[in-house]
Enzyme design. Structure first.
Site, PDB file in Angstrom:
ATOM      1  N   ASP A 134      -9.090  11.105   4.649  1.00  0.00           N
ATOM      2  CA  ASP A 134      -9.047  10.456   3.334  1.00  0.00           C
ATOM      3  C   ASP A 134      -9.481   9.005   3.483  1.00  0.00           C
ATOM      4  OD1 ASP A 134      -8.650  10.478   0.587  1.00  0.00           O
ATOM      5  OD2 ASP A 134      -6.553   9.866   0.734  1.00  0.00           O
ATOM      6  N   TYR A 136     -10.534   5.165   1.524  1.00  0.00           N
ATOM      7  CA  TYR A 136      -9.857   4.194   0.641  1.00  0.00           C
ATOM      8  C   TYR A 136     -10.963   3.302   0.111  1.00  0.00           C
ATOM      9  CZ  TYR A 136      -6.032   0.755  -0.335  1.00  0.00           C
ATOM     10  OH  TYR A 136      -5.119  -0.100  -0.903  1.00  0.00           O
ATOM     11  N   HIS A 141      -9.411  -0.113  -6.773  1.00  0.00           N
ATOM     12  CA  HIS A 141      -8.111   0.444  -6.389  1.00  0.00           C
ATOM     13  C   HIS A 141      -7.470  -0.394  -5.284  1.00  0.00           C
ATOM     14  CE1 HIS A 141      -4.946   3.268  -5.367  1.00  0.00           C
ATOM     15  NE2 HIS A 141      -5.396   3.335  -4.124  1.00  0.00           N
ATOM     16  N   ARG A 150       0.965  -7.125  -2.241  1.00  0.00           N
ATOM     17  CA  ARG A 150       0.858  -8.183  -1.233  1.00  0.00           C
ATOM     18  C   ARG A 150       0.605  -9.528  -1.896  1.00  0.00           C
ATOM     19  NH1 ARG A 150      -2.948  -7.858   1.796  1.00  0.00           N
ATOM     20  NH2 ARG A 150      -4.138  -6.356   0.594  1.00  0.00           N
ATOM     21  N   ASP A 241      -4.963  13.868  -4.756  1.00  0.00           N
ATOM     22  CA  ASP A 241      -4.260  13.588  -3.502  1.00  0.00           C
ATOM     23  C   ASP A 241      -2.853  13.071  -3.827  1.00  0.00           C
ATOM     24  OD1 ASP A 241      -4.007  13.410  -0.761  1.00  0.00           O
ATOM     25  OD2 ASP A 241      -4.785  11.373  -0.674  1.00  0.00           O
ATOM     26  N   GLN A 248       6.076   6.206   0.596  1.00  0.00           N
ATOM     27  CA  GLN A 248       4.926   5.508   1.196  1.00  0.00           C
ATOM     28  C   GLN A 248       5.266   4.057   1.524  1.00  0.00           C
ATOM     29  OE1 GLN A 248       1.491   5.698  -1.395  1.00  0.00           O
ATOM     30  NE2 GLN A 248       0.196   4.463  -0.072  1.00  0.00           N
ATOM     31  N   LYS A 261       2.129  11.412   1.845  1.00  0.00           N
ATOM     32  CA  LYS A 261       0.798  11.899   1.466  1.00  0.00           C
ATOM     33  C   LYS A 261       0.561  13.350   1.839  1.00  0.00           C
ATOM     34  CE  LYS A 261      -1.065   7.901   0.195  1.00  0.00           C
ATOM     35  NZ  LYS A 261      -1.870   7.691  -1.015  1.00  0.00           N
ATOM     36  N   SER A 265      -2.103  18.260  -1.450  1.00  0.00           N
ATOM     37  CA  SER A 265      -3.325  17.701  -2.023  1.00  0.00           C
ATOM     38  C   SER A 265      -4.024  18.865  -2.701  1.00  0.00           C
ATOM     39  CB  SER A 265      -4.228  17.097  -0.947  1.00  0.00           C
ATOM     40  OG  SER A 265      -3.532  16.115  -0.198  1.00  0.00           O
ATOM     41  N   THR A 357      -8.662   7.022  -3.913  1.00  0.00           N
ATOM     42  CA  THR A 357      -8.444   6.892  -5.354  1.00  0.00           C
ATOM     43  C   THR A 357      -9.611   6.182  -6.020  1.00  0.00           C
ATOM     44  OG1 THR A 357      -6.102   6.746  -4.901  1.00  0.00           O
ATOM     45  CG2 THR A 357      -6.810   6.058  -7.085  1.00  0.00           C
TER      46      THR A 357
HETATM   47 MN    MN Z   1      -5.685   9.480  -1.151  1.00  0.00          MN
END
Ligand code: MN
Length: 423
Positions: A134, A136, A141, A150, A241, A248, A261, A265, A357
């Site tokens: 997967d 990112y 996102h 953060r 997903d 998390q 995760k 899925s 995502t």
């Molecule tokens: Mn994902």
């Protein structure tokens, strides 16, 4: 080899098909079955499935590399094992057979038994997935998550604009559309607790993604370049997903996603070939700073696929919560595959790569409830007046995707899954 199956002038003799999102220019592959038909390979045309095992048994693919044994299978892998050019030839042949100019096949009695209404069959997980990775890869996102958790001033981590960030997921819990998901339990640390608790997740979320399925790659130790990458991609699916945000948040340091995760899925059951998507390729968003040499690419390697997410609660109409597009992705699939293999890591037939995502630039195009409801501060109003910050028990999440050009729609169908209460 030319992709003759993409000719926009083609029409099929299959009644009504050209008006659906499965016209003759789509021809996606999947695995279907019912009480009297064992799992096997089918191609979707309109509201029908064409049984490739029957066609192969009558010799329609004899001059191609395919025999009946390639289609009398519970997964697409044996067929995909023939590789990109063989699959292109097969799809071109299917297009010839289904074209309204093909009088002989249209009037052959065979098609009465080989063409089965979708109401009469069920779909299965299409691919035996060896490895699932997967990524990112949506800048919007990654930025939204960085702002929420953060530092708004430094939302993107320093590596993000240089590396298509990803992690190795789990293949065993990838499930087909229509299969329900059980709310996961796990360790959660509420903000005002010093210690974690064990409880059902209170923040089950979807992630709007697309997945791509690979052909066999190169030997271990070799790399696939951005120029070669699309030769190793069979096709795409819709991909939800599922994620448990509270689990998390506590578990992800320092090694990243794990139990938040891998509980499920969900993938859509029709694999739309990358060939069928060629008319919809488009430029990738500008990449600044300029990427390292092995991540540079030529041409249009992104795809214009309109996506939407709906939540359907019990006894009420569905609510559309997001409308996004696959073209928003900062890193394209060719870069993802080049990066994945640059260290010599091998990919195999039937590997699944998730995009990460897919969030667009505006709040109505965000790809997760975490972002849509902005950490719970902007709940979604459902048709019955109740609110959603995350997904509730017995809610069904539905994702759809469609490309459209010159009056022709190429669709993915949907991935639909209901969240059940924790056991
Ligand atoms: Mn994902």
């Amino acid at each position: 080899m030319e992709i003759t199956a993409n000719n926009p002038a083609l029409r099929t003799w299959v009644s009504g098909a050209d008006q659906t999102e499965f016209p003759i220019q789509n021809l996606p592959f999947g695995i279907f079955y019912n009480a009297s038909i064992t799992k096997r390979v089918g191609v979707r045309i309109g509201d029908f499935v064409l049984d490739l095992f029957q066609l192969a048994s009558f010799g329609y693919f004899e001059d191609l590399e395919f025999g009946p044994q390639d289609f009398d299978q519970p997964f697409l892998n044996p067929m995909m094992q023939h590789g990109k050019m063989a699959m292109r030839a097969l799809r071109n042949r299917l297009s010839d057979l289904l074209s309204d100019s093909n009088e002989s096949f249209q009037h052959h009695t065979l098609h009465h038994s080989a063409l089965i209404p979708v109401e009469a069959i069920q779909m299965a997980l299409p691919v035996q997935i060896g490895d699932y990775t997967d990524f990112y890869s949506s800048k919007e996102h990654a930025t939204n998550v960085g702002v929420m958790f953060r530092d708004p001033a430094n939302a993107l981590l320093p590596n993000w604009l240089w590396i298509p960030v990803g992690y190795h997921g789990r293949a065993s819990s990838v499930i087909p559309s229509e299969q329900s998901v059980v709310r996961p339990k796990g360790q959660i640390k509420p903000d005002d607790n010093s210690d974690p608790i064990f409880a059902p997740s209170r923040q089950v979320d979807f992630e709007l993604e697309m997945g791509f399925i690979t052909f066999d790659g190169k030997a271990l130790g070799q790399s696939i370049s951005t120029a070669e990458a699309e030769d190793y991609i069979f096709g795409l699916c819709l991909f939800n997903d599922w994620s448990a945000r509270d689990i998390q948040k506590w578990e992800y340091v320092p090694l990243g996603p794990f139990l938040a995760k891998n509980f499920a899925s969900s993938m859509s059951c029709w694999i739309v070939t990358l060939d069928a998507l060629q008319p919809f390729c488009c430029p990738t968003p500008e990449q600044q700073p300029e990427v390292l040499e092995y991540l540079r690419f030529d041409g249009n390697k992104s795809y214009d696929i309109a996506l939407e997410v709906a939540i359907e609660a019990m006894n009420q109409p569905e609510k559309i919560v997001s409308q996004s597009n696959f073209r928003y992705m900062y890193w394209n699939m060719s870069q993802q595959l080049a990066h994945h293999t640059i260290n010599g890591c091998n990919i195999r037939c039937g590997d699944l790569m998730g995009s990460g995502t897919i969030s667009g630039p505006t709040p109505d195009s965000y790809g997760s409830m975490l972002e849509i409801a902005w950490k719970g501060t902007k709940p979604v109003q459902m048709p019955d007046g109740t609110e959603r910050r995350f997904i509730q028990d017995n809610d069904t999440v539905i994702m759809r995707g469609v490309c459209e050009k010159n009056g022709i729609k190429i669709g993915f169908g949907e991935v639909r899954s209901k969240l059940l209460a924790a056991l």
